[in-house]
Design an enzyme around this catalytic site. Structure first.
Site: not given
Ligand code: RB5
Length: 149
Positions: A8-9, A68-70, A73, A101, A112, A136
């Site tokens: 995203d942006h 994305c930022g984190t 999402g 795993h 970010r 696993h």
């Protein structure tokens, strides 16, 4: 390896650097499909997550990279697509474990909170770490069962 990438942006600038890197010296052996976004104007991360997840699910790419930022999402949205195991990673060790795993097929990076060098190391680690199998594999089968709920 064929890799689908999307951002995203908040992840756009880091994506642009990673696409160049993956296509050149850092990972010249990779074929990169850039599914957007195309700039820093605000956009909605689920749209890009869906595009990358569908490319992986449909076999157009064997791995996906989302930014994305984190990363959170993107992972939430991508994991709604059956067969997708999208993992947020924040250092090389978590990138390795996501592959070994969890059999992750999509890596979600926090643009970010990670610069280009850290992102490159996480991607390199993620792409080169094989799935561990054994216990696993049993756990992945249980995740697959949950897709029917
Ligand atoms: C966009 O501001 C931000 O919410 C998004 O990039 C992401 O961090 C969401 O998980």
């Amino acid at each position: 390896m064929k890799i689908a990438i999307g951002a995203d942006h908040a992840g756009y600038r880091l994506k642009a650097k990673l696409v160049s890197w993956l296509r050149s010296a850092g990972g010249g052996r990779h074929q990169v499909v850039d599914l957007g976004c195309g700039g820093v104007d605000s956009c909605d991360y689920p749209d890009l997550a869906a595009a990358v997840a569908r490319a992986v699910k449909g076999g157009k790419a064997s791995r996906g990279i989302l930014l994305c930022g984190t990363g959170i999402g993107m992972a939430m949205a991508a994991n709604k697509i059956h067969g997708i195991r999208a993992a947020v990673t924040w250092n090389p060790r978590t990138a390795a474990l996501a592959a070994e795993h969890n059999g992750a097929n999509v890596i979600c990076l926090p643009a970010r909170f990670a610069g280009i060098t850290k992102a490159q190391v996480m991607i390199r680690t993620f792409l080169s770490t094989p799935f561990g199998g054994g216990r696993h594999a049993r756990r992945l089968r249980k995740i697959k069962q949950l897709e029917k709920c």
